[in-house]
Scaffold this motif. Structure first.
Motif, mmCIF file in Angstrom:
data_model
loop_
_atom_site.group_PDB
_atom_site.id
_atom_site.type_symbol
_atom_site.label_atom_id
_atom_site.label_comp_id
_atom_site.label_asym_id
_atom_site.label_seq_id
_atom_site.Cartn_x
_atom_site.Cartn_y
_atom_site.Cartn_z
ATOM 1 N N ARG A 58 42.830 61.919 41.108
ATOM 2 C CA ARG A 58 42.899 60.720 42.128
ATOM 3 C C ARG A 58 43.822 59.773 41.545
ATOM 4 O O ARG A 58 43.878 59.706 40.200
ATOM 5 N N LYS A 59 44.225 58.942 42.493
ATOM 6 C CA LYS A 59 44.976 57.831 42.009
ATOM 7 C C LYS A 59 44.052 56.580 41.702
ATOM 8 O O LYS A 59 43.102 56.142 42.588
ATOM 9 N N ASN A 60 44.255 56.041 40.541
ATOM 10 C CA ASN A 60 43.447 54.732 40.314
ATOM 11 C C ASN A 60 43.938 53.458 40.663
ATOM 12 O O ASN A 60 45.090 53.339 40.595
ATOM 13 N N LEU A 61 43.039 52.775 41.351
ATOM 14 C CA LEU A 61 43.290 51.340 41.520
ATOM 15 C C LEU A 61 42.600 50.812 40.955
ATOM 16 O O LEU A 61 41.022 50.465 40.949
ATOM 17 N N THR A 62 42.949 49.708 39.837
ATOM 18 C CA THR A 62 42.132 48.914 38.844
ATOM 19 C C THR A 62 41.928 47.555 39.328
ATOM 20 O O THR A 62 42.945 46.986 39.637
ATOM 21 N N VAL A 63 40.699 46.941 39.328
ATOM 22 C CA VAL A 63 40.299 45.582 39.423
ATOM 23 C C VAL A 63 39.771 45.052 38.239
ATOM 24 O O VAL A 63 38.645 45.638 37.875
ATOM 25 N N TYR A 64 40.254 44.092 37.569
ATOM 26 C CA TYR A 64 39.269 43.365 36.303
ATOM 27 C C TYR A 64 38.942 41.815 36.732
ATOM 28 O O TYR A 64 39.638 41.276 37.356
ATOM 29 N N ILE A 65 37.631 41.726 36.577
ATOM 30 C CA ILE A 65 37.170 40.444 37.217
ATOM 31 C C ILE A 65 36.615 39.721 35.712
ATOM 32 O O ILE A 65 35.583 40.384 34.910
ATOM 33 N N GLY A 66 37.112 38.505 35.313
ATOM 34 C CA GLY A 66 36.757 37.921 34.137
ATOM 35 C C GLY A 66 36.959 36.165 34.235
ATOM 36 O O GLY A 66 37.392 35.935 35.125
ATOM 37 N N ASP A 67 36.731 35.701 33.012
ATOM 38 C CA ASP A 67 36.607 34.283 33.122
ATOM 39 C C ASP A 67 37.321 33.573 31.650
ATOM 40 O O ASP A 67 37.326 32.230 31.676
ATOM 41 N N SER A 68 37.482 34.307 30.810
ATOM 42 C CA SER A 68 37.852 33.708 29.521
ATOM 43 C C SER A 68 39.070 34.386 28.879
ATOM 44 O O SER A 68 39.681 35.287 29.245
ATOM 45 N N VAL A 69 39.351 33.600 27.705
ATOM 46 C CA VAL A 69 40.638 34.236 26.867
ATOM 47 C C VAL A 69 40.390 35.420 26.387
ATOM 48 O O VAL A 69 41.355 36.287 26.525
ATOM 49 N N GLY A 70 39.086 35.915 26.260
ATOM 50 C CA GLY A 70 38.786 37.225 25.781
ATOM 51 C C GLY A 70 39.003 38.462 26.687
ATOM 52 O O GLY A 70 39.107 39.450 26.354
ATOM 53 N N ASP A 71 39.271 37.936 28.033
ATOM 54 C CA ASP A 71 39.487 38.797 29.177
ATOM 55 C C ASP A 71 40.709 38.975 29.553
ATOM 56 O O ASP A 71 41.511 39.821 30.242
#
Length: 605
Positions: free
Chosen positions: A517-530
């Motif tokens: 399958r084709k991947n659609l990626t979402v990343y949710i973060g709040d800091s420099v580490g992300d």
């Protein structure tokens, strides 16, 4: 270690004072029970200043509904200016029915009100609606929408108008109709109930008008729906919304708690019906919301990544673990106690632990600021992912050294696994976080993978927090405590300590996904580490307002765009014939203020 007491003084003004209140009744060192923080339902967003008026409190409490209304396909297309005229014509036709219902409801409310000051205000609001109906004719001609007035009302509009007029007629559970009310005071209650059902609609339109007005681009020429936006963002309409709210506050002053609960329910119901109304508008055009609209489970895979501390939580997990260690430690040093079993893990006293944590905290804060200062370019650069990656390797070295100090200090020795799990069960999460993941995981129409990537020292804390919310299936990638018979040894199995570790885990997870399958990626973060993961993802969403993240990212050429503004731009591209596909490494990150925005964007209502 990242967030051993984050260097943001707003979040940790003193070592753990804010947590002391939550854990002041924790079990003694030898007991097996512990008093825990408030349940997850006690969300921070639900705490509202009691000095704020009733209407304002309701608006704040039900802010989620206003976000969902703004993120509907209809609202987004209207804001972007590419809403099809046929759809707008249908909407305008429904507006006529709304205005007529409002005028009649004001009339009924005026009959019920016995306050000499309230009556003229209601009369003035009713006249304003009548005037708006007259203006409606000019709007119809200006937009070339002749025939819109004669269109039949749709079911979503019927639900709201029926609800409003029933309320204005006193047909609310536990309330008699105006014709049967015995006293003027009982009639006044119906006037308050009526305003409770009308005020959120006025405030919602005033909110949308201002939001859309702020997005107008003077360089793009005239917006086709500028007249609509100007009307609802105008000072006069904003004043009418305030007038409704002040009137609701006035009519509610003498009501009982039970009667105020009725108004709250009416207010909330009106907000939900407004969302339903906007969602029901028929669109015959492609839209970029919700994200899953084009999702085909047989061909597509949605991969959601999320940070944990202060992305999902209200309080940082390192502070939780530190406080558990302090309050469950012995009051005095027991190393010299001759009766202590030889195989028992030796622990510092609570006083020594507090002092040691204080030293670790101060050292981390000072050195973190120095590290950030050393990696930030003096001048803003053009976005270059490789240079940013190289700079964050230095931050990663710092985080590893900080974690080593923690383990060597022995401050994590002796924590009971059951205490950690119970703390996780009661951990307060951001409003809407659990609801979003529940809907993602439990949807039968989605092919999704959800992964939590965290610097947290103890993955059991995270798993417990999500399991108590009905989400045992989330994949958690974090560090882990080592235990001896359910008691921590003080060592950490270090898996995710730094920005580099996080992005390596991110890539490894995607690499292990099947190629079917084709991947659609979402990343949710709040800091420099992300930061690296946010940029690598097709869609990087920043929640919160970390000053260090903004500073580092901006100086390395990263742009921050409010999510709704970014969606308006994407929606315009649909009309221009350009692709609205999402892809990573563009140097653009999208910002949100709440999980409601994330939910509305990805999943819709």
């Amino acid at each position: 270690m990242r967030r051993l007491f984050p260097p943001n003084p707003i979040k940790t003004p003193t070592l753990f004072n804010s947590l002391r209140l939550r854990f002041n009744s924790l079990r003694s060192h030898c007991a097996n029970s512990m008093a825990l923080p408030p349940p997850k339902s006690a969300m921070a967003s639900a705490v509202v200043d009691i000095e704020v008026g009733l209407a304002r409190r309701f608006w704040i409490k039900f802010n989620r509904e206003s976000i969902f209304a703004m993120y509907t396909p209809f609202s987004l297309c209207l804001a972007s200016g590419n809403l099809k005229i046929e759809t707008f014509r249908n909407y305008v036709a429904q507006d006529v029915h709304f205005l007529k219902a409002f005028a009649h409801a004001y009339e009924l409310a005026e009959d019920c009100a016995d306050d000499d000051d309230a009556k003229p205000v209601i009369s003035e609001l009713r006249k304003a609606v009548r005037q708006e109906l007259k203006m409606h004719d000019s709007f119809v001609k200006g937009w070339g929408l002749q025939g819109a007035k004669e269109a039949s009302i749709n079911s979503a509009a019927v639900k709201y108008t029926d609800f409003l007029l029933a309320t204005a007629s006193g047909k609310v559970e536990g309330v008699k109709g105006p014709g049967k009310l015995a006293t003027p005071f009982e009639r006044t209650k119906v006037a308050a109930y009526t305003l409770g059902a009308m005020t959120p609609c006025m405030r919602l339109y005033a909110f949308l008008g201002k939001e859309f007005k702020a997005l107008l681009d003077p360089n793009e020429g005239s917006h086709p729906y500028l007249k609509w936006i100007d009307h609802y963002s105008s000072e006069s309409f904003q004043a009418s919304a305030v007038q409704n709210e002040e009137l609701l506050d006035k009519l509610s002053v003498s009501l009982t708690g039970e009667e105020l609960d009725i108004i709250e329910k009416l207010y909330h119901q009106a907000m939900k019906l407004e969302i339903e109304f906007f969602s029901a508008q028929p669109l015959v055009q492609p839209t970029v919301v919700p994200l899953i609209k084009k999702h085909n489970p047989a061909e597509d895979r949605l991969v959601i990544f999320s940070d944990f501390d202060l992305t999902c939580t209200i309080v940082d997990s390192s502070a939780i673990l530190a406080e558990i260690a302090i309050v469950t430690a012995p009051k005095s040093d027991k190393k010299s106690d001759q009766h202590q079993p030889e195989d028992q893990i030796a622990r510092m006293s609570s006083a020594d632990l507090r002092n040691t944590w204080g030293l670790l905290s101060r050292q981390y804060t000072e050195e973190y600021e120095q590290c950030i200062e050393s990696i930030v370019p003096t001048e803003k650069a053009v976005f270059d992912y490789e240079k940013l990656h190289k700079a964050l390797e230095k931050l990663s070295d710092f985080e590893r050294k900080a974690n080593n100090r923690v383990t060597k200090s022995g401050v994590l020795k002796g924590l009971n696994l059951e205490d950690i799990k119970r703390a996780g069960e009661r951990l307060i999460l951001q409003d809407g976080c659990i609801n979003f993941f529940q809907k993602i995981v439990k949807s039968e129409n989605l092919n999704t993978n959800v992964h939590v990537l965290s610097y947290c020292w103890c993955g059991d804390l995270i798993r417990s927090a999500f399991s108590s919310g009905g989400l045992p299936e989330l994949d958690v990638h974090a560090n882990e405590f080592t235990f001896k018979e359910s008691i921590s040894t003080g060592d950490i199995v270090k898996k995710v300590e730094s920005p580099i570790n996080k992005v390596q885990s991110f890539k490894e997870i995607l690499k292990n996904c099947s190629n079917d399958r084709k991947n659609l990626t979402v990343y949710i973060g709040d800091s420099v580490g992300d930061l690296l993961c946010l940029l690598e993802a097709d869609i990087g969403i920043v929640i919160g307002s970390s000053s260090s993240l903004r500073r580092v990212a901006t100086q390395f050429g990263v742009s921050f765009v409010p999510l709704f503004a970014g969606l308006v731009k994407k929606q315009k591209e649909c009309t221009d014939g350009r692709s609205s596909n999402w892809k990573g490494l563009t140097g653009i990150l999208y910002t949100v203020n709440s999980w409601a925005e994330i939910h509305a964007f990805i999943l819709g209502c």
